[in-house]
Scaffold this motif. Structure first.
Motif, PDB file in Angstrom:
ATOM      1  N   ALA A   4     -30.054 -43.530  29.098  1.00  0.00           N
ATOM      2  CA  ALA A   4     -30.132 -44.900  28.596  1.00  0.00           C
ATOM      3  C   ALA A   4     -29.816 -44.921  27.112  1.00  0.00           C
ATOM      4  CB  ALA A   4     -31.531 -45.477  28.842  1.00  0.00           C
ATOM      5  N   GLY A   5     -29.145 -45.972  26.663  1.00  0.00           N
ATOM      6  CA  GLY A   5     -28.804 -46.093  25.252  1.00  0.00           C
ATOM      7  C   GLY A   5     -27.700 -47.105  25.054  1.00  0.00           C
ATOM      8  N   ILE A   6     -26.929 -46.890  23.995  1.00  0.00           N
ATOM      9  CA  ILE A   6     -25.721 -47.677  23.768  1.00  0.00           C
ATOM     10  C   ILE A   6     -24.600 -46.959  24.511  1.00  0.00           C
ATOM     11  CG2 ILE A   6     -24.288 -48.766  22.010  1.00  0.00           C
ATOM     12  CD1 ILE A   6     -26.389 -47.989  19.950  1.00  0.00           C
ATOM     13  N   TRP A   7     -23.939 -47.655  25.436  1.00  0.00           N
ATOM     14  CA  TRP A   7     -22.964 -46.947  26.256  1.00  0.00           C
ATOM     15  C   TRP A   7     -21.647 -47.719  26.356  1.00  0.00           C
ATOM     16  CZ3 TRP A   7     -21.390 -49.466  30.741  1.00  0.00           C
ATOM     17  CH2 TRP A   7     -22.238 -50.455  31.247  1.00  0.00           C
ATOM     18  N   ARG A  64     -10.248 -50.709  32.949  1.00  0.00           N
ATOM     19  CA  ARG A  64     -11.273 -51.692  32.611  1.00  0.00           C
ATOM     20  C   ARG A  64     -12.374 -51.032  31.792  1.00  0.00           C
ATOM     21  NH1 ARG A  64     -12.229 -56.750  33.903  1.00  0.00           N
ATOM     22  NH2 ARG A  64     -14.328 -57.593  34.094  1.00  0.00           N
ATOM     23  N   ALA A  65     -12.858 -51.734  30.807  1.00  0.00           N
ATOM     24  CA  ALA A  65     -13.951 -51.251  29.965  1.00  0.00           C
ATOM     25  C   ALA A  65     -15.244 -51.950  30.360  1.00  0.00           C
ATOM     26  CB  ALA A  65     -13.654 -51.516  28.490  1.00  0.00           C
ATOM     27  N   ARG A  66     -16.319 -51.174  30.442  1.00  0.00           N
ATOM     28  CA  ARG A  66     -17.663 -51.706  30.591  1.00  0.00           C
ATOM     29  C   ARG A  66     -18.500 -51.153  29.450  1.00  0.00           C
ATOM     30  NH1 ARG A  66     -18.675 -50.676  37.052  1.00  0.00           N
ATOM     31  NH2 ARG A  66     -17.447 -52.415  37.849  1.00  0.00           N
ATOM     32  N   PHE A  67     -19.425 -51.947  28.951  1.00  0.00           N
ATOM     33  CA  PHE A  67     -20.245 -51.473  27.842  1.00  0.00           C
ATOM     34  C   PHE A  67     -21.560 -52.235  27.849  1.00  0.00           C
ATOM     35  CE2 PHE A  67     -16.612 -54.096  26.701  1.00  0.00           C
ATOM     36  CZ  PHE A  67     -17.181 -55.246  26.158  1.00  0.00           C
ATOM     37  N   GLY A  68     -22.579 -51.608  27.280  1.00  0.00           N
ATOM     38  CA  GLY A  68     -23.871 -52.253  27.312  1.00  0.00           C
ATOM     39  C   GLY A  68     -24.922 -51.503  26.530  1.00  0.00           C
ATOM     40  N   ILE A  69     -26.157 -51.985  26.668  1.00  0.00           N
ATOM     41  CA  ILE A  69     -27.318 -51.415  25.980  1.00  0.00           C
ATOM     42  C   ILE A  69     -28.389 -51.237  27.047  1.00  0.00           C
ATOM     43  CG2 ILE A  69     -28.951 -51.698  24.079  1.00  0.00           C
ATOM     44  CD1 ILE A  69     -26.968 -53.997  23.105  1.00  0.00           C
TER      45      ILE A  69
END
Length: 475
Positions: free
Chosen positions: A377-380, A410-415
């Motif tokens: 888990a983190g900034i990904w 495709r880019a995915r990103f999250g926290i």
């Protein structure tokens, strides 16, 4: 002829299967950590500027407290005499090391060990207040952690059938020790995979052979000399700012060979059970790491029971990858620069009987954060590349061997964290088989925690020759 006219449509169908001041890294004090590259991660030593959530329990001793960890990362066997281990209870968060963080689902005593079953947590379930940052972190000396043979590398029925005992997690074999370097081998869903990093890129070589269906290939996110920067600000249990950038110049590369001889089509989607980790030491007293993980999906659509084909391609993609979030606003930071280096379409060859189709989807995720494997888990930031290829029958119309390629990035990103839904189903079936010890019931885990977003980076498809028999009109 009808099969050829369906070639372009078949390609579309295949692709539709997807679809305060900051504290930098510092070495921890001698008594706070476990030394360099500890087996189960470095112990936390939160500084005065970091506040953890009130239900977080810092278990003392770090890696020295750990007796073993199950391959799926769910079950930790600990020394029951470790400092504050007696404060662990269902619902609280165990924070033992940078790789040993999770919500306690249940715990029991077994053979002189404290056996703790954990689930995933988000960053803000651990951190209440704190600011963390680092610039120009060179990702060139990885440590490889192999999960072993966790339940989520098998189908749900198989996982339940082989592990359906009263306390299956308590007796699971331990994870193998970590090793320096970026190469490691593993198995998942009948595939043999070999990961590699970081000279030239990060990727996976895969093979599959059930006697009637044979597949082999390599998928790579190419990169020169990767370096990362990050910033995270948490206040009152909310993320106020999050940034992650990875530079080095990126591209994508694939090669594959596929053949069928009386076998059946199939589709497999799974995480590669290998973490490629770059420990960066204590940041404001928390043991953070950059972790690279991968997912693989392979789907075949062979219109006959016999045939072979192969292909290879390489493309330049972007100068850097990343995203930024601040005060509720988010934006992708992918500097696009797509260019063809070697055409996958031009490379397609084979001896097809009917239309043969294949989709290979490769995900590479960079995470700055805590925990391990599925629970990282983190900034990904994740880049998912889909390669679709079709080739028409060589029988009946030798003047027009149709070939088609679809390419999507495709880019995915999250926290927070994100787990593949099929894997969550396996884990929850696994957890449902447990007889709880101290918890009234063991709750299922959810597939994602924390906000996430996505954006298209590149998408294109081509069919040759440009004639109507191949599903595309001339001109």
């Amino acid at each position: 002829m009808r099969g050829r006219r369906l070639l372009a449509a078949g390609l579309v169908v295949l692709l539709a299967l997807t679809g305060c001041g900051a504290f930098g890294p510092e070495p921890g004090p001698a008594g706070a950590g476990d030394g360099e590259q500890p087996r189960y991660g470095q112990a936390p030593a939160p500084g005065k500027d970091v506040t953890l959530q009130p239900d977080v329990v810092l278990v003392g001793g770090g890696s020295r407290t750990v007796r073993s960890v199950s391959p799926d990362g769910l079950t930790w066997r600990l020394d029951p005499g470790a400092r504050d281990a007696d404060r662990l209870a269902p619902g609280r968060v165990m924070f033992l090391t940078g790789r040993g963080v999770g919500r306690v689902l249940d715990l029991t005593e077994d053979g002189g060990d404290l056996v703790v079953t954990i689930g995933p947590v988000t960053l803000t379930e651990v951190i209440r207040d704190g600011t963390f940052g680092g610039d120009g972190v060179i990702l060139d000396r990885p440590t490889v952690y192999v999960a072993g043979e966790p339940s989520w590398t098998r189908e749900a029925a198989a996982a339940g059938g082989t592990l359906g005992r009263s306390r299956p997690l308590a007796v699971a074999p331990a994870q193998p020790p970590p090793a320096p370097g970026g190469q490691a081998g593993a198995t998942a869903h009948g595939y043999r995979v070999q990961t590699f990093c970081c000279a030239g890129g990060v990727g996976t070589h895969f093979t599959y052979d059930d006697g009637g269906l044979r597949l082999a290939g390599t998928v790579t996110l190419t990169v020169g000399r990767p370096a990362a920067s990050f910033h995270l600000a948490v206040g009152a249990g909310r993320v106020n700012r999050a940034e992650l950038e990875i530079g080095g110049g990126f591209g994508i590369k694939v090669d594959f060979t596929a053949g069928i001889d009386g076998g059946q089509n199939h589709r497999r989607t799974f995480p590669v059970p290998v973490d490629i980790a770059f420990p960066i030491g204590l940041v404001a007293g928390l043991p953070l790491s950059f972790t690279v993980s991968q997912t693989l999906e392979v789907a075949t659509a062979f219109g006959a029971r016999r045939g072979t084909f192969r292909g290879a391609g390489e493309y330049a993609l972007a100068g850097k990858l990343g995203f930024g979030y601040a005060d509720g606003r988010v934006g992708s930071r992918v500097t696009e620069g797509f260019a063809r280096r070697a055409s996958l379409l031009d490379s397609l060859t084979g001896v097809p009987v009917g239309v043969m189709g294949l989709v290979v989807r490769h995900g590479v995720r960079f995470t700055m954060g805590i925990s391990a494997f599925l629970f990282t888990a983190g900034i990904w930031f994740e880049l998912i590349t889909s390669y679709g290829a079709t080739i028409g029958s060589a029988l009946g119309a030798p003047y027009a061997l149709c070939r088609g390629v679809g390419l999507g990035v495709r880019a995915r990103f999250g926290i927070g964290y994100r787990i593949l839904e099929p894997v969550v189903q396996v884990i929850n079936k696994f957890l449902s088989l447990l007889s709880p010890s101290r918890a009234p019931r063991i709750p299922p885990i959810v597939a994602s925690g924390g906000p996430s977003w996505s954006a298209d980076v590149y998408r294109n498809q081509e069919v040759i020759p440009p004639v109507s028999i191949c599903g595309q009109l001339p001109g």
